[in-house]
Design an enzyme around this catalytic site. Structure first.
Site, PDB file in Angstrom:
ATOM      1  N   GLY A  60     -18.327  33.273  12.933  1.00 12.86           N
ATOM      2  CA  GLY A  60     -16.966  32.810  13.111  1.00 12.86           C
ATOM      3  C   GLY A  60     -16.790  31.472  12.424  1.00 12.86           C
ATOM      4  O   GLY A  60     -17.768  30.748  12.204  1.00 12.86           O
ATOM      5  N   GLN A  97     -13.255  23.423  10.210  1.00 15.03           N
ATOM      6  CA  GLN A  97     -14.637  23.376   9.715  1.00 15.03           C
ATOM      7  C   GLN A  97     -14.719  23.433   8.191  1.00 15.03           C
ATOM      8  O   GLN A  97     -15.796  23.220   7.629  1.00 15.03           O
ATOM      9  CB  GLN A  97     -15.457  24.528  10.294  1.00 15.03           C
ATOM     10  CG  GLN A  97     -15.688  24.406  11.789  1.00 15.03           C
ATOM     11  CD  GLN A  97     -16.540  25.545  12.284  1.00 15.03           C
ATOM     12  OE1 GLN A  97     -16.036  26.639  12.510  1.00 15.03           O
ATOM     13  NE2 GLN A  97     -17.831  25.316  12.430  1.00 15.03           N
ATOM     14  N   CYS A 144     -23.380  26.546  15.943  1.00 16.10           N
ATOM     15  CA  CYS A 144     -22.138  26.166  15.256  1.00 16.10           C
ATOM     16  C   CYS A 144     -22.505  25.735  13.848  1.00 16.10           C
ATOM     17  O   CYS A 144     -23.438  24.955  13.671  1.00 16.10           O
ATOM     18  CB  CYS A 144     -21.468  25.010  16.001  1.00 16.10           C
ATOM     19  SG  CYS A 144     -19.945  24.444  15.208  1.00 16.10           S
ATOM     20  N   LEU A 145     -21.772  26.247  12.860  1.00 16.30           N
ATOM     21  CA  LEU A 145     -22.101  25.896  11.472  1.00 16.30           C
ATOM     22  C   LEU A 145     -21.942  24.395  11.222  1.00 16.30           C
ATOM     23  O   LEU A 145     -22.539  23.859  10.293  1.00 16.30           O
ATOM     24  CB  LEU A 145     -21.228  26.693  10.497  1.00 16.30           C
ATOM     25  CG  LEU A 145     -21.477  28.207  10.475  1.00 16.30           C
ATOM     26  CD1 LEU A 145     -20.523  28.889   9.501  1.00 16.30           C
ATOM     27  CD2 LEU A 145     -22.916  28.522  10.109  1.00 16.30           C
ATOM     28  N   HIS A 158     -15.256  29.723  21.447  1.00 15.46           N
ATOM     29  CA  HIS A 158     -15.894  28.642  20.690  1.00 15.46           C
ATOM     30  C   HIS A 158     -15.000  28.186  19.536  1.00 15.46           C
ATOM     31  O   HIS A 158     -14.754  26.995  19.354  1.00 15.46           O
ATOM     32  CB  HIS A 158     -17.266  29.116  20.157  1.00 15.46           C
ATOM     33  CG  HIS A 158     -17.933  28.126  19.252  1.00 15.46           C
ATOM     34  ND1 HIS A 158     -18.993  27.344  19.653  1.00 15.46           N
ATOM     35  CD2 HIS A 158     -17.664  27.759  17.960  1.00 15.46           C
ATOM     36  CE1 HIS A 158     -19.342  26.541  18.648  1.00 15.46           C
ATOM     37  NE2 HIS A 158     -18.562  26.784  17.609  1.00 15.46           N
ATOM     38  N   GLU A 159     -14.496  29.156  18.766  1.00 12.87           N
ATOM     39  CA  GLU A 159     -13.681  28.815  17.591  1.00 12.87           C
ATOM     40  C   GLU A 159     -12.345  28.200  18.000  1.00 12.87           C
ATOM     41  O   GLU A 159     -11.838  27.300  17.338  1.00 12.87           O
ATOM     42  CB  GLU A 159     -13.443  30.051  16.704  1.00 12.87           C
ATOM     43  CG  GLU A 159     -14.693  30.732  16.165  1.00 12.87           C
ATOM     44  CD  GLU A 159     -15.632  29.805  15.413  1.00 12.87           C
ATOM     45  OE1 GLU A 159     -15.177  28.759  14.912  1.00 12.87           O
ATOM     46  OE2 GLU A 159     -16.830  30.112  15.364  1.00 12.87           O
ATOM     47  N   HIS A 217     -12.380  24.572  18.397  1.00 16.87           N
ATOM     48  CA  HIS A 217     -12.284  23.804  17.141  1.00 16.87           C
ATOM     49  C   HIS A 217     -10.839  23.422  16.820  1.00 16.87           C
ATOM     50  O   HIS A 217     -10.577  22.355  16.278  1.00 16.87           O
ATOM     51  CB  HIS A 217     -12.841  24.606  15.968  1.00 16.87           C
ATOM     52  CG  HIS A 217     -14.332  24.540  15.828  1.00 16.87           C
ATOM     53  ND1 HIS A 217     -15.005  23.379  15.525  1.00 16.87           N
ATOM     54  CD2 HIS A 217     -15.280  25.493  15.949  1.00 16.87           C
ATOM     55  CE1 HIS A 217     -16.304  23.621  15.462  1.00 16.87           C
ATOM     56  NE2 HIS A 217     -16.502  24.902  15.722  1.00 16.87           N
TER      57      HIS A 217
HETATM   58 ZN    ZN Z   1     -18.315  25.833  15.793  1.00 20.78          ZN
END
Ligand code: ZN
Length: 187
Positions: free
Chosen positions: A49, A54, A95-96, A137-138, A141
């Site tokens: 995701g 991000q 998380c990236l 999670h996303e 952000h």
């Molecule tokens: Zn993340």
């Protein structure tokens, strides 16, 4: 032909990750190009995701690839989590924007999300399990909420050196003096 976009992943503690994102208003080719480039970045980085902040964009756009198969890809634009339900489950989230860090995070199993698609058409669906987890999670952000904010004090302690390392790397890449600081002030 639309210009090919290419994104890099913005890493913690870049302040862009702390901004609340703005709703998408134009459902045009530019939006399609952003979504395509976000999917490309997500796959390249082996993520499941990705949220627009991000890649440095303050837009309420999420892309998800919960299984890695294209048929299961999801695009959520201007999402609103209207309900959360089900058992609270613990999951090792990555998380990236926090490379190498996986932390136990507790969240409800299910969420109901209203959003629109690439053409602005409304969608509503309930998601559970892994997909529900990724969406929550996303979605964080888009509100400027990060993995580190969801960690328990014990998890934060466990990952302290890795988090400190990311801060050090960020500071090293951005010296406190010079034109970059000027640019940051205007942003
Ligand atoms: Zn993340």
């Amino acid at each position: 032909m639309a210009q090919q976009l290419e994104f890099e992943v913005v890493l913690y503690p870049d302040p862009v990750l702390r901004k609340v994102s703005e709703p998408v208003r134009a459902f045009d080719e530019a939006l399609q190009a952003v979504v395509a480039a976000m999917f490309a970045r997500m796959r390249k980085s082996k993520g499941v995701g990705l949220a627009a902040p991000q890649v440095g964009l303050r837009q309420r756009v999420l892309v998800l690839g919960p299984t890695g198969e294209e048929k299961d890809d999801l695009i959520l634009i201007n999402p609103i989590v209207v309900a959360r339900a089900g058992d609270r489950t613990v999951f090792d989230e990555g998380c990236l924007s926090f490379p190498g860090i996986y932390a136990e995070v507790t969240r409800p199993d299910r969420c109901t999300v209203q959003s629109v698609d690439l053409t602005g058409r409304p969608l509503e669906a309930e998601y559970s399990g892994f997909t529900g987890r990724i969406i929550q999670h996303e979605y964080d952000h888009l509100e400027g909420i990060l993995l580190v904010d969801r960690m328990t004090p014990a998890e934060k302690l466990k990952h302290k050196s890795a988090l400190d390392e990311l801060v050090t790397r960020y500071k090293r890449a951005r010296p406190p003096e010079g034109p970059r600081r000027e640019a940051a002030r205007q942003g």
